[in-house]
Design a protein around this motif. Structure first.
Motif, short mmCIF file in Angstrom:
data_model
loop_
_atom_site.label_atom_id
_atom_site.label_comp_id
_atom_site.label_asym_id
_atom_site.label_seq_id
_atom_site.Cartn_x
_atom_site.Cartn_y
_atom_site.Cartn_z
N HIS A 121 6.85 4.88 4.62
CA HIS A 121 5.48 4.34 4.73
C HIS A 121 4.72 4.63 3.43
CE1 HIS A 121 5.53 3.34 9.08
NE2 HIS A 121 6.34 4.38 9.19
N GLU A 138 6.35 2.76 0.23
CA GLU A 138 5.98 1.34 0.21
C GLU A 138 4.52 1.14 -0.24
OE1 GLU A 138 6.91 -0.08 4.13
OE2 GLU A 138 9.03 -0.41 3.64
N ALA A 139 3.63 2.03 0.22
CA ALA A 139 2.21 1.94 -0.17
C ALA A 139 2.05 2.21 -1.67
CB ALA A 139 1.38 2.93 0.64
N LYS A 177 4.39 1.75 -4.03
CA LYS A 177 4.98 0.62 -4.74
C LYS A 177 4.00 -0.56 -4.79
CE LYS A 177 7.89 -2.59 -6.16
NZ LYS A 177 8.23 -2.73 -7.57
N ALA A 178 3.29 -0.77 -3.67
CA ALA A 178 2.38 -1.92 -3.55
C ALA A 178 1.25 -1.88 -4.58
CB ALA A 178 1.81 -2.00 -2.14
N ILE A 179 0.88 -0.68 -5.07
CA ILE A 179 -0.22 -0.63 -6.06
C ILE A 179 0.32 -0.38 -7.47
CG2 ILE A 179 -1.98 0.11 -4.40
CD1 ILE A 179 -1.49 2.87 -6.26
N LEU A 233 13.22 -1.84 -2.87
CA LEU A 233 11.81 -1.85 -3.27
C LEU A 233 11.64 -1.97 -4.78
CD1 LEU A 233 10.55 1.03 -0.93
CD2 LEU A 233 10.05 -1.39 -0.66
N LYS A 239 -5.35 1.85 -3.89
CA LYS A 239 -6.00 1.03 -4.94
C LYS A 239 -7.47 1.42 -5.06
CE LYS A 239 -6.24 -3.87 -6.30
NZ LYS A 239 -6.60 -3.49 -7.64
#
Length: 361
Positions: A36, A39-40, A42-44, A71, A119
Protein backbone atom coordinates in the motif's frame (compact mmCIF):
# COMPACT_ATOMS: atom_id res chain seq x y z
CA UNK A 1 12.93 11.15 -4.80
CA UNK A 2 13.72 8.41 -2.32
CA UNK A 3 11.90 6.93 0.65
CA UNK A 4 12.82 4.87 3.71
CA UNK A 5 10.25 2.52 5.24
CA UNK A 6 10.92 1.55 8.88
CA UNK A 7 10.16 -2.16 8.87
CA UNK A 8 11.93 -2.99 12.11
CA UNK A 9 10.92 -5.71 14.50
CA UNK A 10 9.46 -9.16 14.69
CA UNK A 11 5.76 -8.26 14.60
CA UNK A 12 5.04 -10.10 17.85
CA UNK A 13 1.65 -8.37 18.28
CA UNK A 14 0.42 -9.85 14.99
CA UNK A 15 1.45 -13.40 15.76
CA UNK A 16 0.60 -16.08 14.64
CA UNK A 17 0.46 -14.43 11.18
CA UNK A 18 4.03 -13.15 11.52
CA UNK A 19 5.31 -16.66 12.23
CA UNK A 20 4.81 -17.29 8.48
CA UNK A 21 5.97 -14.00 6.93
CA UNK A 22 7.60 -10.76 8.16
CA UNK A 23 4.93 -8.31 9.35
CA UNK A 24 5.03 -5.96 6.31
CA UNK A 25 4.14 -8.93 4.10
CA UNK A 26 1.01 -9.82 6.08
CA UNK A 27 -1.99 -9.20 3.81
CA UNK A 28 -4.18 -6.19 4.47
CA UNK A 29 -7.15 -5.68 2.13
CA UNK A 30 -5.81 -8.42 -0.17
CA UNK A 31 -2.25 -7.20 -0.57
CA UNK A 32 0.83 -7.05 1.66
CA UNK A 33 0.70 -4.10 4.07
CA UNK A 34 3.91 -2.58 2.75
CA UNK A 35 2.65 -2.61 -0.83
CA UNK A 36 0.00 0.00 0.00
CA UNK A 37 2.86 2.35 0.92
CA UNK A 38 5.16 1.46 -1.97
CA UNK A 39 2.34 2.03 -4.49
CA UNK A 40 1.53 5.43 -2.93
CA UNK A 41 5.21 6.44 -3.08
CA UNK A 42 5.56 5.32 -6.68
CA UNK A 43 2.43 7.30 -7.63
CA UNK A 44 4.07 10.62 -6.65
CA UNK A 45 7.36 9.91 -8.39
CA UNK A 46 9.54 8.18 -5.77
CA UNK A 47 12.10 6.10 -7.68
CA UNK A 48 13.77 4.14 -4.87
CA UNK A 49 12.45 2.66 -1.63
CA UNK A 50 14.87 1.54 1.09
CA UNK A 51 13.55 -0.93 3.68
CA UNK A 52 15.13 -0.52 7.13
CA UNK A 53 14.97 -4.02 8.50
CA UNK A 54 16.52 -6.10 11.26
CA UNK A 55 15.59 -9.65 10.32
CA UNK A 56 14.79 -11.84 7.32
CA UNK A 57 15.83 -9.35 4.60
CA UNK A 58 16.09 -12.18 2.04
CA UNK A 59 12.42 -13.11 2.52
CA UNK A 60 11.35 -9.49 2.06
CA UNK A 61 13.52 -8.84 -0.98
CA UNK A 62 12.66 -12.10 -2.75
CA UNK A 63 9.00 -11.37 -2.26
CA UNK A 64 9.23 -7.76 -3.40
CA UNK A 65 11.30 -8.55 -6.53
CA UNK A 66 8.14 -9.16 -8.60
CA UNK A 67 6.64 -5.86 -7.44
CA UNK A 68 9.88 -4.04 -8.26
CA UNK A 69 9.39 -5.10 -11.89
CA UNK A 70 5.62 -4.59 -11.89
CA UNK A 71 5.75 -1.09 -10.39
CA UNK A 72 9.05 -0.03 -11.96
CA UNK A 73 10.58 1.10 -8.65
CA UNK A 74 13.90 0.14 -7.07
CA UNK A 75 13.59 -1.63 -3.69
CA UNK A 76 16.67 -2.20 -1.51
CA UNK A 77 17.37 -3.16 2.11
CA UNK A 78 19.37 -1.56 4.88
CA UNK A 79 19.91 -4.17 7.57
CA UNK A 80 20.53 -3.43 11.25
CA UNK A 81 22.70 -5.83 13.24
CA UNK A 82 21.15 -4.47 16.46
CA UNK A 83 17.84 -2.66 17.00
CA UNK A 84 18.50 1.04 16.35
CA UNK A 85 15.17 2.56 17.42
CA UNK A 86 13.30 4.90 15.06
CA UNK A 87 16.16 7.28 14.12
CA UNK A 88 19.24 5.02 14.06
CA UNK A 89 18.03 3.19 10.91
CA UNK A 90 17.87 6.54 9.07
CA UNK A 91 21.55 7.19 9.90
CA UNK A 92 22.43 3.64 8.86
CA UNK A 93 20.79 4.13 5.45
CA UNK A 94 22.45 7.53 4.93
CA UNK A 95 24.46 6.53 1.84
CA UNK A 96 21.38 5.06 0.18
CA UNK A 97 19.28 8.18 0.86
CA UNK A 98 21.75 10.87 -0.24
CA UNK A 99 21.99 11.26 -4.00
CA UNK A 100 23.43 14.76 -4.23
CA UNK A 101 20.18 16.27 -5.54
CA UNK A 102 19.38 18.01 -2.25
CA UNK A 103 15.80 16.69 -2.55
CA UNK A 104 13.96 15.76 0.65
CA UNK A 105 13.19 12.09 1.30
CA UNK A 106 10.22 10.34 2.89
CA UNK A 107 10.35 8.20 6.03
CA UNK A 108 7.33 5.99 6.77
CA UNK A 109 6.39 3.69 9.60
CA UNK A 110 5.45 0.35 8.02
CA UNK A 111 2.42 -0.28 10.30
CA UNK A 112 0.56 2.86 9.27
CA UNK A 113 -2.38 2.74 6.88
CA UNK A 114 -3.97 5.95 5.54
CA UNK A 115 -4.84 7.69 2.29
CA UNK A 116 -1.16 8.75 2.00
CA UNK A 117 -1.58 12.37 0.81
CA UNK A 118 2.11 12.47 -0.12
CA UNK A 119 1.82 14.97 -2.97
CA UNK A 120 0.13 17.45 -0.62
CA UNK A 121 2.92 16.82 1.88
CA UNK A 122 5.62 17.67 -0.71
CA UNK A 123 3.82 20.95 -1.49
CA UNK A 124 3.43 21.71 2.23
CA UNK A 125 7.15 21.03 2.82
CA UNK A 126 8.26 23.28 -0.02
CA UNK A 127 5.86 25.98 1.16
CA UNK A 128 7.14 26.35 4.73
CA UNK A 129 10.87 26.15 3.91
CA UNK A 130 11.76 24.37 7.15
CA UNK A 131 14.00 21.35 7.59
CA UNK A 132 11.44 18.64 8.30
CA UNK A 133 7.71 17.97 7.95
CA UNK A 134 5.70 15.44 9.92
CA UNK A 135 2.17 14.24 9.33
CA UNK A 136 -0.11 14.42 12.38
CA UNK A 137 -3.56 12.95 12.91
CA UNK A 138 -6.36 13.92 15.30
CA UNK A 139 -7.33 11.37 17.98
CA UNK A 140 -10.12 11.16 20.54
CA UNK A 141 -7.91 10.12 23.47
CA UNK A 142 -4.64 12.06 23.22
CA UNK A 143 -3.55 10.98 26.74
CA UNK A 144 -2.54 7.57 25.33
CA UNK A 145 -0.02 9.09 22.90
CA UNK A 146 2.73 11.62 22.43
CA UNK A 147 0.96 14.87 21.47
CA UNK A 148 2.34 17.36 18.94
CA UNK A 149 1.71 20.96 20.03
CA UNK A 150 1.69 23.23 16.97
CA UNK A 151 0.65 26.63 15.63
CA UNK A 152 -2.70 26.10 13.93
CA UNK A 153 -2.12 28.60 11.14
CA UNK A 154 1.45 27.81 10.03
CA UNK A 155 1.81 24.22 11.29
CA UNK A 156 5.04 25.14 13.09
CA UNK A 157 5.71 22.59 15.84
CA UNK A 158 6.28 24.13 19.28
CA UNK A 159 6.87 21.02 21.39
CA UNK A 160 6.03 17.38 22.05
CA UNK A 161 4.21 16.24 25.19
CA UNK A 162 4.35 12.52 26.04
CA UNK A 163 1.00 11.06 27.27
CA UNK A 164 -0.33 14.37 28.68
CA UNK A 165 -2.56 14.19 31.75
CA UNK A 166 -4.06 17.60 31.03
CA UNK A 167 -5.30 18.56 27.57
CA UNK A 168 -2.61 20.23 25.44
CA UNK A 169 -3.95 19.22 22.02
CA UNK A 170 -5.35 16.25 20.12
CA UNK A 171 -2.81 15.78 17.32
CA UNK A 172 -0.35 12.91 17.37
CA UNK A 173 2.56 11.86 15.18
CA UNK A 174 1.17 9.79 12.28
CA UNK A 175 4.49 8.15 11.38
CA UNK A 176 4.98 9.81 7.96
CA UNK A 177 7.86 12.29 7.58
CA UNK A 178 9.49 14.34 4.83
CA UNK A 179 13.06 15.31 5.74
CA UNK A 180 15.75 17.45 4.13
CA UNK A 181 19.11 15.66 3.72
CA UNK A 182 20.56 18.02 6.40
CA UNK A 183 18.50 16.11 9.03
CA UNK A 184 20.93 13.19 8.53
CA UNK A 185 23.66 15.32 10.15
CA UNK A 186 21.56 15.45 13.33
CA UNK A 187 21.27 11.67 13.74
CA UNK A 188 24.02 9.56 15.30
CA UNK A 189 24.47 5.93 14.31
CA UNK A 190 23.27 4.42 17.58
CA UNK A 191 19.94 3.28 19.04
CA UNK A 192 18.01 6.54 19.12
CA UNK A 193 14.44 7.84 18.87
CA UNK A 194 13.41 10.31 16.17
CA UNK A 195 10.33 11.36 18.19
CA UNK A 196 12.15 11.95 21.51
CA UNK A 197 15.65 13.03 20.46
CA UNK A 198 15.74 14.35 16.89
CA UNK A 199 12.42 16.14 16.30
CA UNK A 200 12.40 18.15 19.59
CA UNK A 201 15.80 19.65 18.65
CA UNK A 202 14.58 20.64 15.16
CA UNK A 203 11.41 22.09 16.73
CA UNK A 204 13.52 24.13 19.18
CA UNK A 205 15.15 25.78 16.15
CA UNK A 206 11.71 26.51 14.60
CA UNK A 207 12.45 24.26 11.62
CA UNK A 208 9.86 21.50 12.16
CA UNK A 209 6.36 21.74 10.68
CA UNK A 210 3.31 19.49 10.99
CA UNK A 211 0.60 18.88 8.42
CA UNK A 212 -2.76 17.56 9.61
CA UNK A 213 -3.53 14.32 7.78
CA UNK A 214 -6.81 14.45 5.86
CA UNK A 215 -8.87 11.26 5.88
CA UNK A 216 -8.38 8.17 8.03
CA UNK A 217 -5.30 6.86 9.86
CA UNK A 218 -4.60 3.63 11.73
CA UNK A 219 -1.59 1.81 13.13
CA UNK A 220 -2.54 -1.76 12.19
CA UNK A 221 0.23 -3.52 14.15
CA UNK A 222 -2.18 -5.45 16.37
CA UNK A 223 -5.33 -7.49 15.57
CA UNK A 224 -7.99 -5.17 17.04
CA UNK A 225 -6.54 -2.17 15.20
CA UNK A 226 -6.05 -4.24 12.04
CA UNK A 227 -9.81 -4.96 11.94
CA UNK A 228 -10.63 -1.27 12.67
CA UNK A 229 -8.13 -0.22 9.98
CA UNK A 230 -9.83 -2.51 7.46
CA UNK A 231 -13.18 -0.84 8.16
CA UNK A 232 -11.64 2.63 7.62
CA UNK A 233 -9.77 1.54 4.49
CA UNK A 234 -12.88 0.01 2.88
CA UNK A 235 -14.92 3.12 3.73
CA UNK A 236 -12.25 5.27 2.07
CA UNK A 237 -12.28 2.93 -0.94
CA UNK A 238 -16.05 3.40 -1.24
CA UNK A 239 -15.54 7.17 -1.52
CA UNK A 240 -12.55 7.05 -3.87
CA UNK A 241 -13.04 4.00 -6.13
CA UNK A 242 -16.22 2.19 -5.19
CA UNK A 243 -16.05 0.00 -8.33
CA UNK A 244 -13.44 -2.12 -6.53
CA UNK A 245 -16.00 -3.14 -3.88
CA UNK A 246 -18.40 -6.04 -4.37
CA UNK A 247 -22.11 -5.46 -4.93
CA UNK A 248 -25.09 -7.78 -5.05
CA UNK A 249 -27.63 -9.48 -2.80
CA UNK A 250 -24.86 -11.47 -0.99
CA UNK A 251 -23.18 -8.31 0.27
CA UNK A 252 -23.91 -5.85 3.07
CA UNK A 253 -21.79 -2.70 3.47
CA UNK A 254 -18.21 -2.55 2.23
CA UNK A 255 -16.76 -5.86 1.01
CA UNK A 256 -13.61 -6.48 -1.04
CA UNK A 257 -13.47 -9.83 -2.86
CA UNK A 258 -10.63 -11.02 -5.09
CA UNK A 259 -11.93 -11.96 -8.55
CA UNK A 260 -10.58 -15.52 -8.20
CA UNK A 261 -12.55 -16.25 -4.99
CA UNK A 262 -15.68 -18.42 -5.26
CA UNK A 263 -18.76 -17.63 -3.17
CA UNK A 264 -21.62 -20.12 -2.78
CA UNK A 265 -25.38 -19.56 -2.70
CA UNK A 266 -27.21 -18.04 0.23
CA UNK A 267 -24.16 -16.40 1.83
CA UNK A 268 -24.36 -13.06 3.62
CA UNK A 269 -21.06 -11.20 3.56
CA UNK A 270 -20.24 -7.87 5.20
CA UNK A 271 -19.87 -5.32 6.45
CA UNK A 272 -16.09 -4.77 6.43
CA UNK A 273 -14.83 -8.03 4.94
CA UNK A 274 -11.82 -8.77 2.69
CA UNK A 275 -11.70 -12.14 0.87
CA UNK A 276 -8.39 -13.01 -0.78
CA UNK A 277 -7.39 -14.87 -3.96
CA UNK A 278 -8.42 -18.50 -4.43
CA UNK A 279 -10.76 -18.59 -1.42
CA UNK A 280 -13.78 -20.89 -1.48
CA UNK A 281 -16.76 -19.77 0.59
CA UNK A 282 -19.41 -22.51 0.54
CA UNK A 283 -23.17 -21.93 0.69
CA UNK A 284 -24.93 -20.35 3.66
CA UNK A 285 -21.80 -18.80 5.20
CA UNK A 286 -22.04 -15.54 7.22
CA UNK A 287 -18.98 -13.26 7.34
CA UNK A 288 -18.64 -9.84 8.99
CA UNK A 289 -15.73 -7.62 10.10
CA UNK A 290 -13.06 -10.13 9.11
CA UNK A 291 -10.18 -10.87 6.76
CA UNK A 292 -10.06 -14.17 4.88
CA UNK A 293 -6.59 -14.59 3.39
CA UNK A 294 -5.46 -16.36 0.21
CA UNK A 295 -6.49 -19.99 -0.33
CA UNK A 296 -8.89 -20.33 2.63
CA UNK A 297 -11.88 -22.68 2.44
CA UNK A 298 -14.93 -22.04 4.64
CA UNK A 299 -17.49 -24.84 4.60
CA UNK A 300 -21.29 -24.57 4.67
CA UNK A 301 -23.26 -22.56 7.23
CA UNK A 302 -20.25 -21.30 9.18
CA UNK A 303 -20.23 -17.87 10.82
CA UNK A 304 -17.06 -15.75 11.16
CA UNK A 305 -16.98 -12.27 12.74
CA UNK A 306 -14.25 -10.01 14.15
CA UNK A 307 -11.55 -12.48 13.13
CA UNK A 308 -8.51 -12.95 10.88
CA UNK A 309 -8.19 -16.24 9.00
CA UNK A 310 -4.63 -16.97 7.80
CA UNK A 311 -3.54 -18.36 4.43
CA UNK A 312 -4.72 -21.80 3.26
CA UNK A 313 -6.72 -22.58 6.39
CA UNK A 314 -9.97 -24.55 6.33
CA UNK A 315 -12.99 -24.14 8.57
CA UNK A 316 -15.55 -26.94 8.87
CA UNK A 317 -19.35 -26.79 8.55
CA UNK A 318 -21.56 -25.04 11.12
CA UNK A 319 -18.51 -23.62 12.92
CA UNK A 320 -18.54 -20.24 14.67
CA UNK A 321 -15.51 -17.96 15.07
CA UNK A 322 -15.71 -14.62 16.84
CA UNK A 323 -14.16 -12.18 19.34
CA UNK A 324 -10.79 -11.67 17.60
CA UNK A 325 -10.11 -15.29 16.70
CA UNK A 326 -6.89 -15.48 14.67
CA UNK A 327 -5.91 -18.58 12.72
CA UNK A 328 -2.31 -18.78 11.55
CA UNK A 329 -1.35 -20.24 8.20
CA UNK A 330 -2.71 -23.72 7.31
CA UNK A 331 -4.95 -24.24 10.36
CA UNK A 332 -7.78 -26.76 10.06
CA UNK A 333 -10.85 -26.27 12.24
CA UNK A 334 -13.34 -29.15 12.47
CA UNK A 335 -17.10 -29.12 11.89
CA UNK A 336 -19.23 -27.41 14.56
CA UNK A 337 -16.19 -26.04 16.41
CA UNK A 338 -16.69 -22.75 18.30
CA UNK A 339 -13.80 -20.31 18.84
CA UNK A 340 -14.19 -17.40 21.25
CA UNK A 341 -10.99 -15.41 20.69
CA UNK A 342 -8.74 -18.40 20.04
CA UNK A 343 -5.29 -17.59 18.64
CA UNK A 344 -4.07 -20.68 16.79
CA UNK A 345 -0.47 -21.17 15.65
CA UNK A 346 0.25 -22.35 12.07
CA UNK A 347 -0.22 -25.94 10.83
CA UNK A 348 -2.61 -27.04 13.61
CA UNK A 349 -5.74 -29.12 13.52
CA UNK A 350 -8.47 -28.09 15.98
CA UNK A 351 -11.23 -30.58 16.76
CA UNK A 352 -12.69 -29.14 19.97
CA UNK A 353 -14.08 -25.72 20.84
CA UNK A 354 -12.03 -22.86 22.29
CA UNK A 355 -14.38 -21.37 24.87
CA UNK A 356 -12.30 -18.43 26.08
CA UNK A 357 -9.55 -16.31 24.52
CA UNK A 358 -6.33 -18.32 24.61
CA UNK A 359 -3.31 -19.22 22.51
CA UNK A 360 -3.38 -22.72 21.06
CA UNK A 361 0.14 -24.00 20.52
Amino acid sequence: MKALILVGGFGTRLRPLTLSVPKPLVDFANKPMILHQIEALKAIGVTEVVLAINYQPEVMLNFLKEFEKKLGIKITCSQETEPLGTAGPIALARDKLIDGSGEPFFVLNSDVISEYPLKEMVNFHKGHGGEASIMVTKVDEPSKYGVVVMEETTGKVKKFVEKPQIFVGNKINAGIYLLNPSVLNRIELRPTSIEKEVFPKIAAENKLYAMVLPGFWMDIGQPKDYITGLRMYLESLRKKSSAKLSTGSHFVGNVLVDESAVIGDGCLIGPDVAIGPGCIIESGVRLSRCTIMRGVRIKKHTCVSNSIIGWHSTIGKWARLENMTILGEDVHLGDEVYSNGGVVLPHKEIKSSILKPEIVM
